[in-house]
Design a protein around this motif. Sequence first.
Motif, mmCIF file in Angstrom:
data_model
loop_
_atom_site.group_PDB
_atom_site.id
_atom_site.type_symbol
_atom_site.label_atom_id
_atom_site.label_comp_id
_atom_site.label_asym_id
_atom_site.label_seq_id
_atom_site.Cartn_x
_atom_site.Cartn_y
_atom_site.Cartn_z
ATOM 1 N N VAL A 163 0.850 -1.188 0.000
ATOM 2 C CA VAL A 163 0.000 0.000 0.000
ATOM 3 C C VAL A 163 0.886 1.237 0.000
ATOM 4 C CG1 VAL A 163 -1.800 1.274 1.242
ATOM 5 C CG2 VAL A 163 -1.758 -1.228 1.319
ATOM 6 N N VAL A 164 0.502 2.247 -0.761
ATOM 7 C CA VAL A 164 1.225 3.517 -0.773
ATOM 8 C C VAL A 164 0.852 4.317 0.479
ATOM 9 C CG1 VAL A 164 1.612 5.686 -1.999
ATOM 10 C CG2 VAL A 164 1.277 3.555 -3.293
ATOM 11 N N GLU A 165 1.871 4.707 1.246
ATOM 12 C CA GLU A 165 1.654 5.516 2.451
ATOM 13 C C GLU A 165 1.724 7.008 2.154
ATOM 14 O OE1 GLU A 165 1.831 4.465 6.260
ATOM 15 O OE2 GLU A 165 0.549 3.100 5.135
ATOM 16 N N ARG A 166 2.622 7.399 1.269
ATOM 17 C CA ARG A 166 2.837 8.824 0.992
ATOM 18 C C ARG A 166 3.425 8.993 -0.396
ATOM 19 N NH1 ARG A 166 7.272 12.510 1.404
ATOM 20 N NH2 ARG A 166 6.597 14.637 1.913
ATOM 21 N N ALA A 167 3.044 10.072 -1.092
ATOM 22 C CA ALA A 167 3.630 10.431 -2.377
ATOM 23 C C ALA A 167 4.140 11.862 -2.280
ATOM 24 C CB ALA A 167 2.592 10.307 -3.498
ATOM 25 N N GLY A 168 5.392 12.081 -2.687
ATOM 26 C CA GLY A 168 5.985 13.414 -2.662
ATOM 27 C C GLY A 168 6.427 13.832 -4.049
ATOM 28 N N ASP A 169 6.215 15.109 -4.369
ATOM 29 C CA ASP A 169 6.615 15.640 -5.671
ATOM 30 C C ASP A 169 6.850 17.134 -5.500
ATOM 31 O OD1 ASP A 169 7.050 16.303 -8.295
ATOM 32 O OD2 ASP A 169 5.184 15.480 -9.070
ATOM 33 N N ASP A 170 8.125 17.549 -5.515
ATOM 34 C CA ASP A 170 8.444 18.962 -5.369
ATOM 35 C C ASP A 170 9.692 19.282 -6.188
ATOM 36 O OD1 ASP A 170 10.674 18.097 -3.853
ATOM 37 O OD2 ASP A 170 9.518 18.202 -1.989
ATOM 38 N N ALA A 171 10.232 20.477 -5.988
ATOM 39 C CA ALA A 171 11.374 20.914 -6.783
ATOM 40 C C ALA A 171 12.621 20.083 -6.527
ATOM 41 C CB ALA A 171 11.664 22.390 -6.484
ATOM 42 N N TYR A 172 12.634 19.318 -5.433
ATOM 43 C CA TYR A 172 13.830 18.570 -5.058
ATOM 44 C C TYR A 172 13.743 17.090 -5.405
ATOM 45 C CZ TYR A 172 14.415 22.960 -2.749
ATOM 46 O OH TYR A 172 14.508 24.306 -2.512
ATOM 47 N N PHE A 181 16.145 3.151 -4.262
ATOM 48 C CA PHE A 181 15.139 2.344 -3.568
ATOM 49 C C PHE A 181 15.780 1.839 -2.296
ATOM 50 C CE2 PHE A 181 13.529 -1.826 -2.414
ATOM 51 C CZ PHE A 181 12.157 -1.624 -2.390
ATOM 52 N N GLN A 182 15.081 1.979 -1.179
ATOM 53 C CA GLN A 182 15.557 1.390 0.070
ATOM 54 C C GLN A 182 14.368 0.838 0.826
ATOM 55 O OE1 GLN A 182 17.619 4.552 2.089
ATOM 56 N NE2 GLN A 182 15.748 5.503 2.846
ATOM 57 N N ALA A 183 14.588 -0.300 1.439
ATOM 58 C CA ALA A 183 13.519 -0.968 2.171
ATOM 59 C C ALA A 183 14.036 -1.440 3.516
ATOM 60 C CB ALA A 183 12.978 -2.165 1.374
ATOM 61 N N ARG A 240 11.042 13.444 -6.480
ATOM 62 C CA ARG A 240 9.792 12.719 -6.318
ATOM 63 C C ARG A 240 10.054 11.502 -5.444
ATOM 64 N NH1 ARG A 240 7.666 12.436 -12.546
ATOM 65 N NH2 ARG A 240 5.610 12.224 -11.596
ATOM 66 N N SER A 241 9.036 11.088 -4.706
ATOM 67 C CA SER A 241 9.238 9.964 -3.803
ATOM 68 C C SER A 241 7.925 9.268 -3.510
ATOM 69 C CB SER A 241 9.871 10.432 -2.482
ATOM 70 O OG SER A 241 8.997 11.315 -1.794
ATOM 71 N N LEU A 242 8.038 8.007 -3.122
ATOM 72 C CA LEU A 242 6.906 7.219 -2.657
ATOM 73 C C LEU A 242 7.332 6.458 -1.402
ATOM 74 C CD1 LEU A 242 5.674 5.699 -6.043
ATOM 75 C CD2 LEU A 242 4.424 7.376 -4.656
ATOM 76 N N LEU A 243 6.510 6.518 -0.379
ATOM 77 C CA LEU A 243 6.700 5.710 0.821
ATOM 78 C C LEU A 243 5.706 4.563 0.748
ATOM 79 C CD1 LEU A 243 7.915 5.187 3.648
ATOM 80 C CD2 LEU A 243 6.148 6.714 4.567
ATOM 81 N N LEU A 244 6.202 3.339 0.836
ATOM 82 C CA LEU A 244 5.390 2.145 0.626
ATOM 83 C C LEU A 244 5.384 1.275 1.877
ATOM 84 C CD1 LEU A 244 7.056 1.193 -2.787
ATOM 85 C CD2 LEU A 244 5.070 2.697 -2.458
ATOM 86 N N ARG A 245 4.207 0.775 2.228
ATOM 87 C CA ARG A 245 4.115 -0.236 3.282
ATOM 88 C C ARG A 245 3.995 -1.588 2.600
ATOM 89 N NH1 ARG A 245 -0.696 -1.574 5.957
ATOM 90 N NH2 ARG A 245 -1.501 0.490 5.410
ATOM 91 N N LEU A 246 5.002 -2.421 2.782
ATOM 92 C CA LEU A 246 5.112 -3.660 2.025
ATOM 93 C C LEU A 246 4.383 -4.813 2.691
ATOM 94 C CD1 LEU A 246 8.908 -3.565 1.069
ATOM 95 C CD2 LEU A 246 6.961 -2.750 -0.285
ATOM 96 N N GLU A 247 3.807 -5.660 1.831
ATOM 97 C CA GLU A 247 3.288 -6.965 2.231
ATOM 98 C C GLU A 247 4.147 -8.074 1.632
ATOM 99 O OE1 GLU A 247 -0.647 -6.676 0.747
ATOM 100 O OE2 GLU A 247 -1.283 -5.200 2.250
#
Length: 202
Positions: free
Chosen positions: A145-154, A183-185, A156-163
């Motif tokens: 499930v996606v926890e957070r999506a970031g997109d700014d001048a610095y 990618f880091q987990a 883009r990122s996605l924080l994922l809660r893995l199953e």
Amino acid sequence: MSLLDLAAWHPSTRRRRRSSRFAQETTWDPGGDLPAARVATEWLVEARDDGTCLVRMVMRGFGTGAGWDDELEGMAAGMRAALHALASYRTHFPGRPAAWVRVSGAGTGAAAAAWDELTGALGLAGAGPGRRFAAGPGAPELAGVVERAGDDAYGRSLLLRLERPGPGLAELYLLGSGGSLGFQARLYGDDRDEVAVRQQPA
């Protein structure tokens, strides 16, 4: 406290709600044409009556030149993402030890195209918070499930809660406009070490 290399620790019981203050000052060398400068960070952790806590963080930079404004804004964006990851850890995996998986590289074309190609392969194209995802054929085994999506001048990122490949949290990111991908987990299952070894690239 050793993880933060703390310069000061000031526990307080003067308030009804117990709080602790941590302060740190370091020298930050961004490389390139910018000179090294001092960066101070202060954390205030305040316990609440319902068993939760409130964490406040203040960062101050003491560099010179217009380039340092961008550098500090980029650091602030990174710390916001880190605090979201901390909140997700405390919510879903409190107290569990982790095994790490890290992969980084550079896209072969434009940064936006590299991000689109990577997120598409992982079933994350256009993903926002709350969306479930699963990687497609030929991609690493990832689902959750996606926890957070970031997109700014610095970046883009996605924080994922893995199953899959096991319970954990992962971050997918594109830094700036240069196409640097990562990618880091952190895996928290009982077999986390074995799973982490299997997921490392050859």
